[in-house]
Design a protein around this motif. Structure first.
Motif, PDB file in Angstrom:
ATOM      1  N   LEU A   1      47.692 -34.722   4.389  1.00  9.99           N
ATOM      2  CA  LEU A   1      47.370 -33.745   5.090  1.00  9.99           C
ATOM      3  C   LEU A   1      47.620 -33.682   6.377  1.00  9.99           C
ATOM      4  O   LEU A   1      48.926 -32.522   6.750  1.00  9.99           O
ATOM      5  CB  LEU A   1      46.433 -32.922   5.039  1.00  9.99           C
ATOM      6  CG  LEU A   1      45.968 -32.211   3.131  1.00  9.99           C
ATOM      7  CD1 LEU A   1      44.827 -31.656   3.532  1.00  9.99           C
ATOM      8  CD2 LEU A   1      47.109 -31.151   2.853  1.00  9.99           C
TER       9      LEU A   1
ATOM     10  N   VAL B   1      52.070 -34.289   5.549  1.00  4.31           N
ATOM     11  CA  VAL B   1      52.473 -32.674   5.527  1.00  4.31           C
ATOM     12  C   VAL B   1      52.888 -32.176   6.322  1.00  4.31           C
ATOM     13  O   VAL B   1      53.377 -31.151   6.716  1.00  4.31           O
ATOM     14  CB  VAL B   1      52.233 -32.526   4.195  1.00  4.31           C
ATOM     15  CG1 VAL B   1      52.299 -30.899   3.589  1.00  4.31           C
ATOM     16  CG2 VAL B   1      52.502 -33.514   3.611  1.00  4.31           C
TER      17      VAL B   1
ATOM     18  N   ILE C   1      55.811 -30.088   7.862  1.00  6.42           N
ATOM     19  CA  ILE C   1      55.937 -29.219   8.762  1.00  6.42           C
ATOM     20  C   ILE C   1      56.074 -28.287   9.845  1.00  6.42           C
ATOM     21  O   ILE C   1      57.472 -27.483   9.868  1.00  6.42           O
ATOM     22  CB  ILE C   1      54.808 -28.126   7.705  1.00  6.42           C
ATOM     23  CG1 ILE C   1      54.461 -28.019   6.475  1.00  6.42           C
ATOM     24  CG2 ILE C   1      54.569 -26.401   7.862  1.00  6.42           C
ATOM     25  CD1 ILE C   1      53.393 -27.553   5.411  1.00  6.42           C
TER      26      ILE C   1
ATOM     27  N   ALA D   1      60.033 -29.664   5.705  1.00  4.26           N
ATOM     28  CA  ALA D   1      59.633 -28.864   4.705  1.00  4.26           C
ATOM     29  C   ALA D   1      61.365 -28.329   4.197  1.00  4.26           C
ATOM     30  O   ALA D   1      61.994 -27.903   5.097  1.00  4.26           O
ATOM     31  CB  ALA D   1      58.953 -27.985   5.027  1.00  4.26           C
TER      32      ALA D   1
ATOM     33  N   ALA E   1      51.974 -24.599   3.633  1.00  5.18           N
ATOM     34  CA  ALA E   1      52.475 -24.728   3.162  1.00  5.18           C
ATOM     35  C   ALA E   1      53.226 -24.529   1.299  1.00  5.18           C
ATOM     36  O   ALA E   1      54.427 -24.737   1.347  1.00  5.18           O
ATOM     37  CB  ALA E   1      51.970 -26.529   1.423  1.00  5.18           C
TER      38      ALA E   1
ATOM     39  N   LEU F   1      56.483 -25.252  -0.578  1.00  2.00           N
ATOM     40  CA  LEU F   1      56.653 -26.256  -1.255  1.00  2.00           C
ATOM     41  C   LEU F   1      55.775 -26.031  -1.932  1.00  2.00           C
ATOM     42  O   LEU F   1      54.200 -25.791  -2.551  1.00  2.00           O
ATOM     43  CB  LEU F   1      55.358 -27.420   0.066  1.00  2.00           C
ATOM     44  CG  LEU F   1      56.062 -28.039   0.627  1.00  2.00           C
ATOM     45  CD1 LEU F   1      55.016 -28.646   2.047  1.00  2.00           C
ATOM     46  CD2 LEU F   1      57.460 -28.744   0.779  1.00  2.00           C
TER      47      LEU F   1
ATOM     48  N   LEU G   1      52.227 -27.769  -3.867  1.00  2.00           N
ATOM     49  CA  LEU G   1      51.252 -28.285  -3.352  1.00  2.00           C
ATOM     50  C   LEU G   1      49.570 -27.546  -3.092  1.00  2.00           C
ATOM     51  O   LEU G   1      48.760 -28.256  -2.810  1.00  2.00           O
ATOM     52  CB  LEU G   1      51.480 -28.580  -2.118  1.00  2.00           C
ATOM     53  CG  LEU G   1      50.767 -29.457  -1.189  1.00  2.00           C
ATOM     54  CD1 LEU G   1      50.505 -30.804  -1.558  1.00  2.00           C
ATOM     55  CD2 LEU G   1      51.483 -29.821   0.260  1.00  2.00           C
TER      56      LEU G   1
END
Length: 515
Positions: free
Chosen positions: A178, A181, A185, A190, A296, A301, A304
């Motif tokens: 995370l 990710v 982002i 993303a 997300a 995404l 997710l």
């Protein structure tokens, strides 16, 4: 001169020190590592979007950092005692040895109440996580979660430890994912290619004035609220003490986890919290409170958010079983120490304190109160009564440590030879004690001052103070045990079979020779 053991015999109270009360030493260092992950994470994987909206990102960070210093001061104090004396009941047993039996009685029943209500409260969250996909029948998911937590605790501490280890490692790996990710982002990697940077810090004040104050008090209130909430979440770190009699080598494992693992995990999760403040938009979005699910979804995404929510459910189930473990082990210890009916001190062959687990798990039925609107308010009041005693448990453990410290001075013991030692003492213990006591007294004041006066809410919030005084006074009258003097404290009994016994005995003999 009378020892604590002799004092307890005189008042008819058993004083278990060399026995585990039927528990099995089946937990290893890796299991303690898992408990550390749960104790420090504070829930940044499941943080509150509404908290960020209400208090501001800087308030969240400051609250975590300041509470983290209190946590470390508390842990080095607790660790010094529990690594030397890994006794059944942990803080409960130590409280009666270094303060007096009435103090241990008060701390023990407060401990059981807090973690029992926390167990029921955790059950309530099960349906809300499933609601992310589709509304379901709440009572069905509460029942399923209840059964899973109960089964994990009944299969023995080995099964409990392995379950927590598996979920803990999943949580740690997922937290790392995370973070990556979140960075992707934030930097525009993303599908929507939106580079966020510090935009959301600029779109709202870093520290939001709580209650709309314009004189700076509102900012202080925002930071104080987050400190209180974070410190409350950190109380799960107390599991390090209650697991001591079930750890294979506590005098090596506990110091390693507290001095090495906790600080490393703290900084790791601090990075995660910081990233969550960067990617969380200043609007209410979806039916989730997690910044990572929200980010997300906004970033496009697909899939997710569902994966994240599935992990949340596993983590929450693990937390439920942890709460039940904490409560039942406290009740089992009290059954062994004479603070509760003897039946709660019984165990199965696998070391499970079955009577304590079964009795404690029955209180999970309180979770059904949250299903209907009429009883939900009553349940929320019950949960509210656990906040102040949660902080006061920290205070009680720190008072016990300061008595422990006084005993080492009075008996000329060299603490450097103990399994765990900190040069910050006794200042670290005093710092954590004063801070925890201030939070216990003032944690609810910002909310009370921002709404019409409600006598019921005030009494419910601070009921713990008179209740604990009544418990202590009643136990003092019943047991009639004297306050343990520093020169009478027993630092040897209960360390049998662990590395360091010879050094401690030598210290005691040298002290006698000097006299």
């Amino acid at each position: 001169m009378h020892s604590t053991k002799e004092i307890n015999r005189a008042v008819g109270m058993p004083f278990l020190v060399a026995s585990n009360g039927g528990l099995k030493r089946a937990l290893s260092t890796r299991h303690l590592l898992t408990f550390a992950i749960f104790g420090v994470a504070f829930g940044y994987i499941i943080p509150s979007n509404t908290t960020l909206l209400r208090l501001g990102p800087l308030s969240v960070l400051l609250g975590y950092v300041i509470s983290g210093t209190v946590l470390y001061a508390f842990l080095v104090s607790l660790g010094e005692m529990i690594s030397l004396l890994p006794l059944i009941g942990g803080p409960i047993h130590l409280a009666q040895r270094f303060v007096d039996p009435a103090f241990g009685f008060m701390l023990g029943w407060t401990w059981w109440y807090v973690w029992t209500v926390s167990f029921a409260s955790a059950l309530v969250s099960a349906p809300s996580l499933v609601f992310f996909w589709d509304p379901v029948t709440p009572w069905a998911w509460i029942t399923i979660a209840w059964f899973i937590a109960f089964a994990i605790n009944m299969f023995g501490v080995k099964t409990f430890g392995e379950t927590q280890f598996s979920v803990g490692m999943l949580r740690f790996v997922f937290a790392f994912i995370l973070i990556i990710v979140g960075l992707v982002i934030d930097l525009g990697g993303a599908p929507n290619h939106d580079r966020i940077g510090f935009r959301y810090w600029k779109d709202r004040p870093p520290v939001i004035e709580y209650a709309g104050s314009s004189i700076g008090i509102g900012r202080l209130a925002s930071i104080w609220i987050n400190i209180s909430q974070t410190l409350l979440a950190f109380t799960l770190s107390e599991i390090t003490a209650i697991t001591a009699p079930e750890v294979k080598n506590p005098q090596q494992s506990i110091p390693f986890v507290i001095k090495r693992v906790y600080p490393a995990l703290f900084f790791f999760y601090l990075i995660g919290i910081f990233i969550s403040t960067l990617i969380n938009p200043p609007v209410i979005f979806l039916n989730s409170s997690s910044p990572f699910i929200i980010a997300a979804s906004v970033a496009g995404l697909r899939g997710l958010p569902s994966v994240i929510n599935a992990v949340f459910i596993m983590v929450q189930l693990s937390t439920m079983s942890l709460n039940l473990y904490m409560a039942s082990r406290g009740l089992h210890a009290m059954g062994c120490l004479g603070f509760a009916p003897r039946i709660f001190g019984n165990t199965l062959r696998n070391g499970t304190p079955h009577a304590a687990v079964i009795f404690t798990s029955l209180f999970g039925a309180f979770a059904y109160m949250a299903i209907t609107a009429r009883s939900a308010s009553a349940f929320s009041w019950i949960v509210l009564t656990t906040s102040a005693p949660s902080y006061l448990i920290l205070v009680g453990i720190l008072v016990t440590y300061l008595r422990f410290y006084s005993g080492t001075k009075a008996q000329s013991l060299t603490r450097e030879n103990f399994p765990m030692f900190s040069r910050l003492q006794p200042y670290a213990a005093w710092y954590a004690l004063v801070f925890s006591l201030l939070v216990a007294v003032f944690f609810e004041f910002p909310f009370l001052l921002n709404s019409p006066w409600d006598t019921v809410t005030f009494v419910t919030t601070y009921l713990a103070f008179p209740s604990m005084l009544v418990l202590y006074a009643g136990a003092k009258f019943w047991f009639r045990a004297p306050f343990v003097r520093a020169k009478d404290m027993d630092f040897v009994t209960g360390t049998e079979g662990f590395k360091g016994d010879d050094d401690l005995e030598a210290l005691r003999m040298n002290d006698i020779d000097k006299k």
